[in-house]
Design a protein around this motif. Structure first.
Motif, PDB file in Angstrom:
ATOM      1  N   VAL A 193       0.820  -1.222   0.000  1.00  8.76           N
ATOM      2  CA  VAL A 193       0.000   0.000   0.000  1.00  8.76           C
ATOM      3  C   VAL A 193       0.853   1.271   0.000  1.00  8.76           C
ATOM      4  O   VAL A 193       0.337   2.368  -0.203  1.00  8.76           O
ATOM      5  N   PHE A 194       2.175   1.122   0.224  1.00  9.44           N
ATOM      6  CA  PHE A 194       3.035   2.307   0.235  1.00  9.44           C
ATOM      7  C   PHE A 194       4.479   1.893  -0.041  1.00  9.44           C
ATOM      8  O   PHE A 194       4.919   0.828   0.380  1.00  9.44           O
ATOM      9  N   VAL A 195       5.190   2.754  -0.748  1.00  8.79           N
ATOM     10  CA  VAL A 195       6.621   2.553  -0.972  1.00  8.79           C
ATOM     11  C   VAL A 195       7.279   3.928  -1.051  1.00  8.79           C
ATOM     12  O   VAL A 195       6.738   4.848  -1.664  1.00  8.79           O
ATOM     13  N   ASN A 196       8.423   4.069  -0.390  1.00  5.83           N
ATOM     14  CA  ASN A 196       9.103   5.376  -0.428  1.00  5.83           C
ATOM     15  C   ASN A 196      10.057   5.436  -1.624  1.00  5.83           C
ATOM     16  O   ASN A 196      10.249   4.442  -2.334  1.00  5.83           O
ATOM     17  N   PRO A 197      10.676   6.608  -1.898  1.00 13.20           N
ATOM     18  CA  PRO A 197      11.550   6.748  -3.077  1.00 13.20           C
ATOM     19  C   PRO A 197      12.690   5.738  -3.118  1.00 13.20           C
ATOM     20  O   PRO A 197      13.060   5.251  -4.187  1.00 13.20           O
ATOM     21  N   PHE A 198      13.242   5.399  -1.939  1.00 16.24           N
ATOM     22  CA  PHE A 198      14.325   4.411  -1.919  1.00 16.24           C
ATOM     23  C   PHE A 198      13.823   3.059  -2.400  1.00 16.24           C
ATOM     24  O   PHE A 198      14.487   2.359  -3.159  1.00 16.24           O
ATOM     25  N   GLY A 199      12.620   2.674  -1.938  1.00 18.21           N
ATOM     26  CA  GLY A 199      12.048   1.397  -2.361  1.00 18.21           C
ATOM     27  C   GLY A 199      11.751   1.379  -3.850  1.00 18.21           C
ATOM     28  O   GLY A 199      11.929   0.347  -4.514  1.00 18.21           O
ATOM     29  N   ILE A 200      11.301   2.521  -4.392  1.00 17.66           N
ATOM     30  CA  ILE A 200      11.036   2.607  -5.834  1.00 17.66           C
ATOM     31  C   ILE A 200      12.318   2.352  -6.619  1.00 17.66           C
ATOM     32  O   ILE A 200      12.357   1.561  -7.570  1.00 17.66           O
ATOM     33  N   LYS A 201      13.403   3.019  -6.195  1.00 18.41           N
ATOM     34  CA  LYS A 201      14.689   2.861  -6.875  1.00 18.41           C
ATOM     35  C   LYS A 201      15.230   1.445  -6.710  1.00 18.41           C
ATOM     36  O   LYS A 201      15.765   0.855  -7.649  1.00 18.41           O
ATOM     37  N   LEU A 202      15.080   0.892  -5.516  1.00 17.36           N
ATOM     38  CA  LEU A 202      15.613  -0.436  -5.218  1.00 17.36           C
ATOM     39  C   LEU A 202      14.995  -1.492  -6.131  1.00 17.36           C
ATOM     40  O   LEU A 202      15.672  -2.420  -6.573  1.00 17.36           O
ATOM     41  N   LEU A 203      13.713  -1.351  -6.424  1.00 17.76           N
ATOM     42  CA  LEU A 203      13.004  -2.336  -7.236  1.00 17.76           C
ATOM     43  C   LEU A 203      13.038  -1.993  -8.726  1.00 17.76           C
ATOM     44  O   LEU A 203      12.415  -2.694  -9.535  1.00 17.76           O
ATOM     45  N   GLY A 204      13.753  -0.928  -9.083  1.00 17.70           N
ATOM     46  CA  GLY A 204      13.897  -0.584 -10.496  1.00 17.70           C
ATOM     47  C   GLY A 204      12.643  -0.022 -11.126  1.00 17.70           C
ATOM     48  O   GLY A 204      12.448  -0.155 -12.342  1.00 17.70           O
ATOM     49  N   ALA A 205      11.797   0.601 -10.319  1.00 15.73           N
ATOM     50  CA  ALA A 205      10.558   1.178 -10.838  1.00 15.73           C
ATOM     51  C   ALA A 205      10.754   2.653 -11.179  1.00 15.73           C
ATOM     52  O   ALA A 205      11.700   3.295 -10.724  1.00 15.73           O
ATOM     53  N   GLN A 206       9.835   3.194 -11.969  1.00 10.93           N
ATOM     54  CA  GLN A 206       9.867   4.614 -12.315  1.00 10.93           C
ATOM     55  C   GLN A 206       9.050   5.449 -11.332  1.00 10.93           C
ATOM     56  O   GLN A 206       9.345   6.616 -11.103  1.00 10.93           O
ATOM     57  N   ASN A 207       7.998   4.823 -10.775  1.00  4.50           N
ATOM     58  CA  ASN A 207       7.143   5.540  -9.830  1.00  4.50           C
ATOM     59  C   ASN A 207       6.482   4.536  -8.896  1.00  4.50           C
ATOM     60  O   ASN A 207       6.556   3.314  -9.098  1.00  4.50           O
ATOM     61  N   ALA A 208       5.820   5.049  -7.847  1.00  6.66           N
ATOM     62  CA  ALA A 208       5.196   4.196  -6.827  1.00  6.66           C
ATOM     63  C   ALA A 208       4.060   3.363  -7.395  1.00  6.66           C
ATOM     64  O   ALA A 208       3.799   2.238  -6.939  1.00  6.66           O
ATOM     65  N   GLN A 209       3.355   3.901  -8.407  1.00  7.72           N
ATOM     66  CA  GLN A 209       2.196   3.188  -8.967  1.00  7.72           C
ATOM     67  C   GLN A 209       2.571   1.837  -9.576  1.00  7.72           C
ATOM     68  O   GLN A 209       1.722   0.943  -9.686  1.00  7.72           O
ATOM     69  N   GLN A 210       3.840   1.689  -9.965  1.00  8.79           N
ATOM     70  CA  GLN A 210       4.274   0.409 -10.529  1.00  8.79           C
ATOM     71  C   GLN A 210       4.403  -0.676  -9.457  1.00  8.79           C
ATOM     72  O   GLN A 210       4.492  -1.859  -9.789  1.00  8.79           O
TER      73      GLN A 210
END
Length: 304
Positions: free
Chosen positions: A5-22
């Motif tokens: 239900v939530f991910v911060n900017p570090f988590g977005i980068k860690l998982l190789g995503a462009q934004n939280a919606q992914q």
């Protein structure tokens, strides 16, 4: 319900995503590596039941491109919009894991080399603490043991031959100042008094804390062979000089003996001419003139 239900900017980068919606809305099984899924789900369930956080655990996630991501994570129970939830705090440990794997790989290679009878040792230098870890072969090369060596680089340098120590210390200073490579040949004076020639080479690890991995090769026998060859060359050069001197001496003796023999012959002839009755002064004078000429020729040979 195991949904994110939530991910911060570090988590977005860690998982190789462009934004939280992914990432938001995905089931956790989609981002947790299969090898750790059952264990992590069990820990999450225990966290729900006990209401207390779980200790840190190493595991791996799966990024959006399918590659594994080594992490260390802990789970904390929280309330999210009125419902029970789990907050996961993650630390990226890929660099540390990579460095550990590199060290293990080097260690295995050196062990295989040692088993094959090659005198190659492994060293691992922590540049921040200025301490070094040796393989068994390095201990043998220095004539030390784990009980007699502190692990400090300065204590290792103290066993290096005084004639080679300044060069090694300069090479170490270059690395401490940001250099990426270390290379040196030096003699170690073992506690027993024997010498060991070591050829060393190391490179700074690309990942993790500043550290250098390197090898030390025992080249004592090679140096002994080189010394024997050098001594043989010196002896050969001496023999050549003696042979040349002998040949030159023989040549000089031959060139001097010829005119001296002629001098003796001419003087003897002049004595015979002078001994006749009456003396043959003309022949005696001619013979003495020839003797003087041959004596001058001998003098010219010596002059040359």
């Amino acid at each position: 319900n195991d949904r994110i239900v939530f991910v911060n900017p570090f988590g977005i980068k860690l998982l190789g995503a462009q934004n939280a919606q992914q990432i938001i809305g995905k089931n956790i099984s989609e981002i947790i590596h299969p090898d750790y899924l059952a264990t992590i789900k069990s820990r999450i369930l225990k966290t729900y039941e006990t209401g207390s956080g779980s200790p840190a655990m190493e595991s791996a996630l799966i990024s959006l491109d399918g590659s594994p991501v080594d992490i260390e994570a802990t789970a904390i129970p929280i309330t999210w919009e009125g419902s029970r939830a789990i907050e996961v705090v993650i630390r990226d440990v890929r660099e540390r894991k990579g460095a550990e794997q590199t060290a293990r790989t080097w260690q295995r290679r050196m062990e295989l080399a040692e088993r094959a009878g090659l005198s190659i040792g492994l060293w691992d230098w922590d540049i921040n603490t200025n301490t070094v870890v040796w393989s068994e072969e390095l201990y043998r090369q220095f004539g030390l043991t784990k009980e007699t060596f502190s692990g400090r680089v300065e204590d290792a340098v103290a066993w290096i031959h005084p004639g080679d120590r300044p060069t090694v210390e300069e090479a170490l200073r270059r690395v401490s100042a940001g250099g990426r490579e270390f290379s040196s040949q030096f003699r170690v004076v073992r506690p027993s008094g024997t010498l060991c020639w070591i050829d060393t080479y190391g490179v700074v690890a690309r990942e993790g804390p500043p550290r250098m991995l390197g090898i030390g090769i025992d080249i004592t026998n090679l140096k002994k062979t080189e010394q024997s060859l050098k001594e043989s060359k010196i002896e050969m050069a001496h023999m050549v000089r003696v042979a040349i001197a002998a040949e030159l001496t023989a040549s000089i003796a031959h060139e001097i003996n010829q005119p001296l023999t002629a001098v003796v012959t001419d003087v003897s002839a002049s004595l015979r001419w002078l001994g006749q009755h009456p003396p043959n002064l003309e022949e005696a004078r001619a013979a003495l003139t020839m003797a003087i000429r041959e004596a001058n020729r001998a003098s010219d040979v010596i002059g040359r």
